[in-house]
Motif scaffolding. Structure first.
Motif, short mmCIF file in Angstrom:
data_model
loop_
_atom_site.label_atom_id
_atom_site.label_comp_id
_atom_site.label_asym_id
_atom_site.label_seq_id
_atom_site.Cartn_x
_atom_site.Cartn_y
_atom_site.Cartn_z
N HIS A 27 -4.01 -4.00 7.30
CA HIS A 27 -4.12 -4.13 5.73
C HIS A 27 -3.49 -3.22 5.08
O HIS A 27 -2.87 -3.43 3.96
CB HIS A 27 -5.67 -3.98 5.57
N GLN A 28 -3.43 -1.85 5.60
CA GLN A 28 -2.81 -1.08 4.74
C GLN A 28 -1.28 -1.24 4.55
O GLN A 28 -0.52 -0.91 3.68
CB GLN A 28 -2.78 0.58 5.49
N MET A 29 -0.53 -1.71 5.78
CA MET A 29 0.87 -2.22 5.49
C MET A 29 0.88 -3.22 4.57
O MET A 29 2.16 -3.31 3.99
CB MET A 29 1.33 -2.54 7.10
N VAL A 30 0.18 -4.02 4.49
CA VAL A 30 0.21 -5.08 3.46
C VAL A 30 0.07 -4.58 2.23
O VAL A 30 0.80 -4.81 1.19
CB VAL A 30 -0.89 -6.38 3.54
N ILE A 31 -0.78 -3.56 1.79
CA ILE A 31 -1.11 -3.21 0.55
C ILE A 31 0.27 -2.24 0.34
O ILE A 31 0.75 -2.11 -1.00
CB ILE A 31 -2.34 -2.07 0.47
N ASP A 32 0.72 -1.36 1.20
CA ASP A 32 1.86 -0.67 0.84
C ASP A 32 3.18 -1.37 0.34
O ASP A 32 3.95 -0.97 -0.37
CB ASP A 32 2.29 0.29 2.30
N ALA A 33 3.29 -2.49 1.21
CA ALA A 33 4.29 -3.32 0.67
C ALA A 33 4.36 -4.00 -0.53
O ALA A 33 5.41 -4.15 -1.60
CB ALA A 33 4.50 -4.59 1.81
N ILE A 34 3.04 -4.36 -0.94
CA ILE A 34 3.04 -4.88 -2.45
C ILE A 34 2.97 -3.83 -3.28
O ILE A 34 3.78 -4.11 -4.33
CB ILE A 34 1.40 -5.75 -2.35
N LEU A 35 2.54 -2.54 -3.22
CA LEU A 35 2.65 -1.40 -4.10
C LEU A 35 4.25 -1.13 -4.20
O LEU A 35 4.87 -0.64 -5.36
CB LEU A 35 1.97 -0.06 -3.59
N CYS A 36 4.96 -1.59 -3.08
CA CYS A 36 6.47 -1.07 -3.11
C CYS A 36 7.13 -2.36 -3.93
O CYS A 36 8.57 -2.38 -3.90
CB CYS A 36 6.97 -0.80 -1.76
N GLY A 37 6.52 -3.49 -4.12
CA GLY A 37 7.04 -4.57 -4.80
C GLY A 37 8.06 -5.33 -3.61
O GLY A 37 8.67 -6.41 -4.06
#
Length: 75
Positions: A27-37
């Motif tokens: 889940h954290q990898m998904v969130i990180d990718a979203i936050l990085c656009g």
């Protein structure tokens, strides 16, 4: 009731040893990718995560098929 029907699947997928500890970084990898656009990476990470859940569902369906088959054979 649909909740009762999927309860075994939810149990299998949630309480499989090590599953929760590996789910958090997924889940954290998904969130990180979203936050990085980075929508492409977020989509890929989420797809991989959901596919792992699909494997649990497949295992459950095979178990139920075998279990129901065994019950019918005993009748």
């Amino acid at each position: 009731n649909a909740r009762l029907l999927i309860a075994p699947y939810r149990y299998l997928s949630t309480f499989r040893p090590g599953r929760m500890s590996s789910s958090i970084p997924e889940h954290q990898m998904v969130i990180d990718a979203i936050l990085c656009g980075d929508g492409n990476t977020a989509a890929e990470m989420m797809s991989q995560h959901v596919n792992l859940l699909g494997d649990s569902l497949s295992d459950l369906l095979h178990f139920l098929e075998d279990h129901v088959g065994s019950m019918r054979a005993g009748l």
